[in-house]
Design a protein around this motif. Structure first.
Motif, PDB file in Angstrom:
ATOM      1  N   ALA A   9      39.975  39.987  47.823  1.00 28.05           N
ATOM      2  CA  ALA A   9      38.849  39.213  47.292  1.00 28.05           C
ATOM      3  C   ALA A   9      37.810  40.126  46.649  1.00 28.05           C
ATOM      4  CB  ALA A   9      38.219  38.378  48.398  1.00 28.05           C
ATOM      5  N   ILE A  10      37.568  41.276  47.259  1.00 30.22           N
ATOM      6  CA  ILE A  10      36.614  42.236  46.694  1.00 30.22           C
ATOM      7  C   ILE A  10      37.120  42.721  45.341  1.00 30.22           C
ATOM      8  CG2 ILE A  10      35.577  44.530  46.999  1.00 30.22           C
ATOM      9  CD1 ILE A  10      35.752  43.888  50.100  1.00 30.22           C
ATOM     10  N   ARG A  11      38.401  43.077  45.276  1.00 26.44           N
ATOM     11  CA  ARG A  11      39.000  43.518  44.008  1.00 26.44           C
ATOM     12  C   ARG A  11      38.917  42.417  42.951  1.00 26.44           C
ATOM     13  NH1 ARG A  11      41.926  46.218  47.830  1.00 26.44           N
ATOM     14  NH2 ARG A  11      42.173  48.438  47.436  1.00 26.44           N
ATOM     15  N   ALA A  12      39.172  41.185  43.351  1.00 22.28           N
ATOM     16  CA  ALA A  12      39.120  40.063  42.406  1.00 22.28           C
ATOM     17  C   ALA A  12      37.700  39.833  41.906  1.00 22.28           C
ATOM     18  CB  ALA A  12      39.659  38.792  43.070  1.00 22.28           C
ATOM     19  N   ASP A  13      36.709  39.940  42.786  1.00 25.52           N
ATOM     20  CA  ASP A  13      35.306  39.775  42.384  1.00 25.52           C
ATOM     21  C   ASP A  13      34.911  40.826  41.348  1.00 25.52           C
ATOM     22  OD1 ASP A  13      34.944  37.622  44.112  1.00 25.52           O
ATOM     23  OD2 ASP A  13      33.940  38.819  45.664  1.00 25.52           O
ATOM     24  N   VAL A  14      35.287  42.070  41.614  1.00 26.34           N
ATOM     25  CA  VAL A  14      34.952  43.159  40.683  1.00 26.34           C
ATOM     26  C   VAL A  14      35.691  42.962  39.369  1.00 26.34           C
ATOM     27  CG1 VAL A  14      35.123  45.647  40.290  1.00 26.34           C
ATOM     28  CG2 VAL A  14      34.370  44.790  42.523  1.00 26.34           C
ATOM     29  N   ALA A  15      36.963  42.648  39.439  1.00 28.21           N
ATOM     30  CA  ALA A  15      37.766  42.460  38.227  1.00 28.21           C
ATOM     31  C   ALA A  15      37.193  41.347  37.361  1.00 28.21           C
ATOM     32  CB  ALA A  15      39.213  42.160  38.601  1.00 28.21           C
ATOM     33  N   GLU A  16      36.769  40.269  37.986  1.00 31.59           N
ATOM     34  CA  GLU A  16      36.183  39.145  37.238  1.00 31.59           C
ATOM     35  C   GLU A  16      34.994  39.603  36.398  1.00 31.59           C
ATOM     36  OE1 GLU A  16      33.600  35.124  38.142  1.00 31.59           O
ATOM     37  OE2 GLU A  16      34.849  35.924  39.747  1.00 31.59           O
ATOM     38  N   LEU A  17      34.120  40.403  36.993  1.00 30.12           N
ATOM     39  CA  LEU A  17      32.924  40.835  36.262  1.00 30.12           C
ATOM     40  C   LEU A  17      33.214  41.920  35.229  1.00 30.12           C
ATOM     41  CD1 LEU A  17      30.190  40.722  39.019  1.00 30.12           C
ATOM     42  CD2 LEU A  17      30.788  39.018  37.320  1.00 30.12           C
ATOM     43  N   LEU A  18      34.351  42.599  35.382  1.00 29.61           N
ATOM     44  CA  LEU A  18      34.749  43.604  34.388  1.00 29.61           C
ATOM     45  C   LEU A  18      35.717  43.018  33.360  1.00 29.61           C
ATOM     46  CD1 LEU A  18      35.241  46.762  36.628  1.00 29.61           C
ATOM     47  CD2 LEU A  18      33.324  46.233  35.096  1.00 29.61           C
ATOM     48  N   HIS A  19      35.987  41.714  33.476  1.00 26.49           N
ATOM     49  CA  HIS A  19      36.884  41.006  32.551  1.00 26.49           C
ATOM     50  C   HIS A  19      38.259  41.658  32.477  1.00 26.49           C
ATOM     51  CE1 HIS A  19      33.423  38.689  31.365  1.00 26.49           C
ATOM     52  NE2 HIS A  19      32.768  39.816  31.132  1.00 26.49           N
ATOM     53  N   ARG A  20      38.829  41.878  33.677  1.00 22.20           N
ATOM     54  CA  ARG A  20      40.178  42.428  33.732  1.00 22.20           C
ATOM     55  C   ARG A  20      40.912  41.820  34.923  1.00 22.20           C
ATOM     56  NH1 ARG A  20      39.005  48.744  35.317  1.00 22.20           N
ATOM     57  NH2 ARG A  20      38.588  48.424  37.510  1.00 22.20           N
ATOM     58  N   ASN A  21      42.195  42.097  35.018  1.00 26.75           N
ATOM     59  CA  ASN A  21      43.004  41.605  36.120  1.00 26.75           C
ATOM     60  C   ASN A  21      42.730  42.441  37.366  1.00 26.75           C
ATOM     61  OD1 ASN A  21      44.361  39.572  34.646  1.00 26.75           O
ATOM     62  ND2 ASN A  21      45.691  41.139  33.759  1.00 26.75           N
ATOM     63  N   PRO A  22      42.831  41.835  38.550  1.00 30.24           N
ATOM     64  CA  PRO A  22      42.572  42.586  39.783  1.00 30.24           C
ATOM     65  C   PRO A  22      43.483  43.791  39.988  1.00 30.24           C
ATOM     66  CG  PRO A  22      42.547  40.244  40.244  1.00 30.24           C
ATOM     67  CD  PRO A  22      43.020  40.407  38.822  1.00 30.24           C
ATOM     68  N   ASP A  23      44.673  43.780  39.388  1.00 29.49           N
ATOM     69  CA  ASP A  23      45.585  44.909  39.557  1.00 29.49           C
ATOM     70  C   ASP A  23      45.376  46.012  38.521  1.00 29.49           C
ATOM     71  OD1 ASP A  23      46.536  43.409  37.460  1.00 29.49           O
ATOM     72  OD2 ASP A  23      48.624  43.455  38.104  1.00 29.49           O
ATOM     73  N   GLU A  24      44.414  45.831  37.623  1.00 33.37           N
ATOM     74  CA  GLU A  24      44.103  46.872  36.639  1.00 33.37           C
ATOM     75  C   GLU A  24      43.173  47.901  37.277  1.00 33.37           C
ATOM     76  OE1 GLU A  24      42.986  45.767  32.558  1.00 33.37           O
ATOM     77  OE2 GLU A  24      43.547  43.733  33.133  1.00 33.37           O
ATOM     78  N   GLY A  25      43.263  49.112  36.800  1.00 33.36           N
ATOM     79  CA  GLY A  25      42.388  50.170  37.305  1.00 33.36           C
ATOM     80  C   GLY A  25      42.916  50.743  38.602  1.00 33.36           C
ATOM     81  N   SER A  26      42.129  51.655  39.164  1.00 29.10           N
ATOM     82  CA  SER A  26      42.529  52.284  40.421  1.00 29.10           C
ATOM     83  C   SER A  26      41.336  52.330  41.360  1.00 29.10           C
ATOM     84  CB  SER A  26      43.060  53.697  40.165  1.00 29.10           C
ATOM     85  OG  SER A  26      42.041  54.517  39.652  1.00 29.10           O
ATOM     86  N   ASP A  27      41.618  52.404  42.634  1.00 28.45           N
ATOM     87  CA  ASP A  27      40.556  52.369  43.640  1.00 28.45           C
ATOM     88  C   ASP A  27      39.529  53.499  43.510  1.00 28.45           C
ATOM     89  OD1 ASP A  27      41.679  50.066  44.572  1.00 28.45           O
ATOM     90  OD2 ASP A  27      42.266  50.873  46.518  1.00 28.45           O
ATOM     91  N   PRO A  28      39.937  54.718  43.117  1.00 21.87           N
ATOM     92  CA  PRO A  28      38.934  55.789  43.048  1.00 21.87           C
ATOM     93  C   PRO A  28      38.140  55.867  41.734  1.00 21.87           C
ATOM     94  CG  PRO A  28      41.109  56.729  42.783  1.00 21.87           C
ATOM     95  CD  PRO A  28      41.289  55.253  43.052  1.00 21.87           C
ATOM     96  N   GLU A  29      38.434  55.013  40.754  1.00 20.62           N
ATOM     97  CA  GLU A  29      37.712  55.124  39.488  1.00 20.62           C
ATOM     98  C   GLU A  29      36.263  54.673  39.635  1.00 20.62           C
ATOM     99  OE1 GLU A  29      39.412  52.742  36.329  1.00 20.62           O
ATOM    100  OE2 GLU A  29      39.478  50.998  37.614  1.00 20.62           O
ATOM    101  N   ASN A  30      35.384  55.322  38.891  1.00 19.28           N
ATOM    102  CA  ASN A  30      33.964  55.000  38.895  1.00 19.28           C
ATOM    103  C   ASN A  30      33.761  53.694  38.127  1.00 19.28           C
ATOM    104  OD1 ASN A  30      31.176  54.805  38.012  1.00 19.28           O
ATOM    105  ND2 ASN A  30      30.951  56.926  38.687  1.00 19.28           N
TER     106      ASN A  30
END
Length: 83
Positions: A9-30
């Motif tokens: 849910a945390i990943r999905a919340d962040v992804a929503e505001l960054l306009h990307r899919n929750p599986d995009e990006g990596s956990d350590p990225e700024n």
């Protein structure tokens, strides 16, 4: 009553505001380097506070990675209330 937060849910919340899919990006990225700004951070903060989290803007801003946020938020998860 608000639902418990999960790492997904945390990943999905962040992804929503960054306009990307929750599986995009990596956990350590700024996340600020990915386009997160203070207004979006406030949006997340309020969403998570509504879910019962006791968290501050500064705590999130000092560690702007998904890995840090998931760890911090999971450590502060309110105890489940038995009905």
């Amino acid at each position: 009553m608000a639902e418990r937060l999960t790492p997904a849910a945390i990943r999905a919340d962040v992804a929503e505001l960054l306009h990307r899919n929750p599986d995009e990006g990596s956990d350590p990225e700024n996340l600020f380097e990915c386009g997160l700004d203070s207004i979006r951070l406030l949006t997340l903060l309020e969403r998570w506070r509504e879910a019962g989290m006791e968290i501050s803007f500064v705590e999130l801003a000092e560690r702007p990675t998904l890995a840090s946020w998931v760890s911090l938020l999971m450590s502060r998860q309110p105890a489940a209330l038995d009905a």
